[in-house]
Scaffold this motif. Structure first.
Motif, PDB file in Angstrom:
ATOM      1  N   PHE A  14      -7.523   4.862   9.163  1.00  0.00           N
ATOM      2  CA  PHE A  14      -6.980   4.939   7.789  1.00  0.00           C
ATOM      3  C   PHE A  14      -6.156   3.656   7.620  1.00  0.00           C
ATOM      4  O   PHE A  14      -4.928   3.708   7.523  1.00  0.00           O
ATOM      5  N   ILE A  15      -6.812   2.514   7.574  1.00  0.00           N
ATOM      6  CA  ILE A  15      -6.072   1.247   7.754  1.00  0.00           C
ATOM      7  C   ILE A  15      -5.125   0.931   6.591  1.00  0.00           C
ATOM      8  O   ILE A  15      -4.046   0.386   6.816  1.00  0.00           O
ATOM      9  N   GLY A  16      -5.475   1.275   5.350  1.00  0.00           N
ATOM     10  CA  GLY A  16      -4.579   0.968   4.217  1.00  0.00           C
ATOM     11  C   GLY A  16      -4.149  -0.494   4.272  1.00  0.00           C
ATOM     12  O   GLY A  16      -4.959  -1.404   4.473  1.00  0.00           O
ATOM     13  N   GLY A  17      -2.853  -0.731   4.118  1.00  0.00           N
ATOM     14  CA  GLY A  17      -2.325  -2.091   4.187  1.00  0.00           C
ATOM     15  C   GLY A  17      -2.217  -2.611   5.615  1.00  0.00           C
ATOM     16  O   GLY A  17      -1.978  -3.805   5.834  1.00  0.00           O
ATOM     17  N   ASP A  20     -11.565   2.404   6.693  1.00  0.00           N
ATOM     18  CA  ASP A  20     -10.941   3.143   5.584  1.00  0.00           C
ATOM     19  C   ASP A  20     -12.097   3.581   4.695  1.00  0.00           C
ATOM     20  O   ASP A  20     -13.180   2.992   4.753  1.00  0.00           O
ATOM     21  N   ASN A  21     -11.888   4.592   3.864  1.00  0.00           N
ATOM     22  CA  ASN A  21     -12.991   5.001   2.984  1.00  0.00           C
ATOM     23  C   ASN A  21     -12.855   4.434   1.576  1.00  0.00           C
ATOM     24  O   ASN A  21     -13.582   4.836   0.678  1.00  0.00           O
ATOM     25  N   TYR A  56      -5.779   7.506  -3.461  1.00  0.00           N
ATOM     26  CA  TYR A  56      -6.249   6.224  -2.963  1.00  0.00           C
ATOM     27  C   TYR A  56      -7.699   6.005  -3.385  1.00  0.00           C
ATOM     28  O   TYR A  56      -8.174   4.904  -3.515  1.00  0.00           O
ATOM     29  N   ASP A  79      -3.235   7.519  10.210  1.00  0.00           N
ATOM     30  CA  ASP A  79      -2.238   7.626   9.146  1.00  0.00           C
ATOM     31  C   ASP A  79      -2.916   8.114   7.865  1.00  0.00           C
ATOM     32  O   ASP A  79      -3.145   7.345   6.931  1.00  0.00           O
ATOM     33  N   TRP A 138       0.833  -1.204   0.000  1.00  0.00           N
ATOM     34  CA  TRP A 138       0.000   0.000   0.000  1.00  0.00           C
ATOM     35  C   TRP A 138       0.865   1.249   0.000  1.00  0.00           C
ATOM     36  O   TRP A 138       1.810   1.329   0.783  1.00  0.00           O
ATOM     37  N   ALA A 198       0.021  -1.962   8.192  1.00  0.00           N
ATOM     38  CA  ALA A 198       1.332  -2.379   8.716  1.00  0.00           C
ATOM     39  C   ALA A 198       1.406  -2.300  10.247  1.00  0.00           C
ATOM     40  O   ALA A 198       1.921  -3.216  10.889  1.00  0.00           O
ATOM     41  N   SER A 235     -15.475   7.430   6.268  1.00  0.00           N
ATOM     42  CA  SER A 235     -14.458   8.428   6.489  1.00  0.00           C
ATOM     43  C   SER A 235     -13.972   8.366   7.937  1.00  0.00           C
ATOM     44  O   SER A 235     -14.647   7.842   8.815  1.00  0.00           O
ATOM     45  N   PHE A 236     -12.780   8.931   8.178  1.00  0.00           N
ATOM     46  CA  PHE A 236     -12.084   8.768   9.466  1.00  0.00           C
ATOM     47  C   PHE A 236     -12.891   9.202  10.690  1.00  0.00           C
ATOM     48  O   PHE A 236     -12.685   8.673  11.783  1.00  0.00           O
ATOM     49  N   GLY A 267       2.648   2.854   3.051  1.00  0.00           N
ATOM     50  CA  GLY A 267       2.704   1.782   4.054  1.00  0.00           C
ATOM     51  C   GLY A 267       3.785   2.072   5.094  1.00  0.00           C
ATOM     52  O   GLY A 267       4.831   2.628   4.776  1.00  0.00           O
ATOM     53  N   LYS A 268       3.501   1.672   6.341  1.00  0.00           N
ATOM     54  CA  LYS A 268       4.394   2.049   7.431  1.00  0.00           C
ATOM     55  C   LYS A 268       5.396   0.965   7.836  1.00  0.00           C
ATOM     56  O   LYS A 268       6.089   1.106   8.836  1.00  0.00           O
TER      57      LYS A 268
HETATM   58  C1  LIG Z   1      -1.190   6.621   4.210  1.00  0.00           C
HETATM   59  S1  LIG Z   1      -2.455   5.478   3.813  1.00  0.00           S
HETATM   60  C2  LIG Z   1      -2.444   4.422   5.205  1.00  0.00           C
HETATM   61  C3  LIG Z   1      -1.326   3.433   5.102  1.00  0.00           C
HETATM   62  C4  LIG Z   1      -1.311   2.377   6.190  1.00  0.00           C
HETATM   63  N1  LIG Z   1      -0.959   2.957   7.467  1.00  0.00           N
HETATM   64  C5  LIG Z   1      -0.327   1.269   5.845  1.00  0.00           C
HETATM   65  O1  LIG Z   1       0.588   0.976   6.620  1.00  0.00           O
HETATM   66  O2  LIG Z   1      -0.496   0.668   4.769  1.00  0.00           O
HETATM   67  C6  LIG Z   1      -3.913   6.411   3.953  1.00  0.00           C
HETATM   68  C7  LIG Z   1      -5.231   5.650   3.835  1.00  0.00           C
HETATM   69  O3  LIG Z   1      -6.304   6.558   4.091  1.00  0.00           O
HETATM   70  C8  LIG Z   1      -7.427   6.227   3.292  1.00  0.00           C
HETATM   71  N2  LIG Z   1      -8.278   7.438   3.217  1.00  0.00           N
HETATM   72  C9  LIG Z   1      -8.171   8.523   2.417  1.00  0.00           C
HETATM   73  N3  LIG Z   1      -9.090   9.460   2.747  1.00  0.00           N
HETATM   74  C10 LIG Z   1      -9.790   8.958   3.792  1.00  0.00           C
HETATM   75  C11 LIG Z   1     -10.857   9.426   4.597  1.00  0.00           C
HETATM   76  N4  LIG Z   1     -11.403  10.636   4.389  1.00  0.00           N
HETATM   77  N5  LIG Z   1     -11.309   8.634   5.600  1.00  0.00           N
HETATM   78  C12 LIG Z   1     -10.779   7.414   5.813  1.00  0.00           C
HETATM   79  N6  LIG Z   1      -9.771   6.900   5.086  1.00  0.00           N
HETATM   80  C13 LIG Z   1      -9.283   7.661   4.094  1.00  0.00           C
HETATM   81  C14 LIG Z   1      -6.831   5.746   1.994  1.00  0.00           C
HETATM   82  O4  LIG Z   1      -7.733   4.874   1.330  1.00  0.00           O
HETATM   83  C15 LIG Z   1      -5.549   5.040   2.483  1.00  0.00           C
HETATM   84  O5  LIG Z   1      -5.782   3.658   2.664  1.00  0.00           O
END
Ligand SMILES: C[S@@+](CC[C@H](N)C(=O)[O-])C[C@H]1O[C@@H](n2cnc3c(N)ncnc32)[C@H](O)[C@@H]1O
Length: 274
Positions: free
Chosen positions: A39-42, A58-59, A202, A187, A13, A44, A170-171, A16-17
């Motif tokens: 903001f779970i993404g991948g 996540d959205n 994203y 994140d 992702w 990590a 959304s967050f 990713g962290k």
């Molecule tokens: C920096 S990434 C997170 C990476 C994650 N920490 C990892 O280790 O893979 C940001 C994430 O925020 C999500 N995102 C973007 N806008 C958002 C919102 N308004 N609310 C919730 N999630 C959102 C994206 O889909 C993306 O998965």
């Protein structure tokens, strides 16, 4: 068999962290009640901590669907993933499935998750990127022999997700659950370092300045409630100023530093704590 390896992110992702965890480790709270990552993404950090009582969200609908399918029907997903082939023409055929949204809607949740994971493993650099219409637009990757179906890890992830609450949204949704003593890791997409900085999309909704400010309001509310907070963002004047009343730690991260090239370098990022 690598029986004792921990479950790990099943997608690569952007942002990713994984590479930053060793620097973040000493800032994770020792004890907390619930773990919440909006903001779970991948995931990590989630997969590193493997917290007992957690809520992730996540959205991005395709991403959240992957988590739900792995949780509920990992065997069906594995079966579907095994049908994919690492071939250029085939990749573009699968990629094009979202061009007709009516047809895409007819795919089952398993087929959608299988497509997302396949494209992530076979596409260029494991990116998730959509254009303004929301169409996945990452080109075919240059991998030797990508592991499209890592069944051992998927089963472990499924086991871990059994007790996890997963939400699409959304967050701000974290405000519905967060209580005193919870640990919340935030994140978001980073505030861009320059106007020309490559902005990784994203989803088709951009995380702009007003979104960063709204996130800051949520951060302050969670702080008032007595939650343990950790937030990642870019080392930018805007972010440093916004969070100036909180503890700011600088981390060093390896990132693409130039949108026009594959040049990678070490840049500063921030970790904000309360
Ligand atoms: C920096 S990434 C997170 C990476 C994650 N920490 C990892 O280790 O893979 C940001 C994430 O925020 C999500 N995102 C973007 N806008 C958002 C919102 N308004 N609310 C919730 N999630 C959102 C994206 O889909 C993306 O998965």
């Amino acid at each position: 068999m690598t029986q004792n390896t921990q479950p790990h992110p099943f997608l690569k992702w952007a942002g990713g962290k994984r590479q930053l965890i060793s620097q973040m480790d000493k800032f994770f709270p020792k004890n907390y009640n619930k773990y919440i990552e909006p903001f779970i993404g991948g995931g990590a950090v989630f997969f590193y901590l493997l917290p007992e009582n957690s809520i992730i969200s996540d959205n991005n609908p395709d991403l959240v669907n992957c988590y739900n399918v792995i949780k509920e029907n990992v065997e069906g997903l594995i079966k579907s993933l095994k049908k994919h082939r690492y071939e250029k023409d085939y990749y573009y055929k699968i990629r094009a499935l979202d061009r007709d949204q009516n047809k895409y809607a007819e795919l089952s949740d398993i087929e959608k998750a299988s497509r997302s994971i396949y494209l992530n493993k076979s596409g260029y650099n494991g990116l998730y990127r959509v254009n303004s219409k929301g169409f996945f637009n990452v080109p075919f990757g240059r991998h030797k022999n990508p592991k499209i179906c890592d069944e051992e890890n998927l089963r472990k992830v499924s086991q871990v997700l059994k007790n996890v609450k997963i939400y699409l949204g959304s967050f701000e949704v974290c405000l519905d659950f967060a209580e005193k003593g919870d640990f919340i890791y935030l994140d978001p997409p980073y505030f861009p370092l320059s106007d020309t900085a490559l902005f990784t999309s994203y989803t088709k909704d951009i995380f702009d300045k007003p979104s960063q400010i709204k996130l800051f309001e949520v951060f302050k509310e969670l702080d008032r409630r007595g939650c343990n907070l950790m937030l990642s963002n870019s080392y930018s004047e805007f972010v440093l100023d916004l969070y100036k009343d909180f503890k700011i730690v600088t981390l060093r991260a390896k990132r693409n530093i130039n949108s026009n090239s594959q040049k990678r370098g070490l840049i500063n990022e921030v970790l904000i704590l309360n």
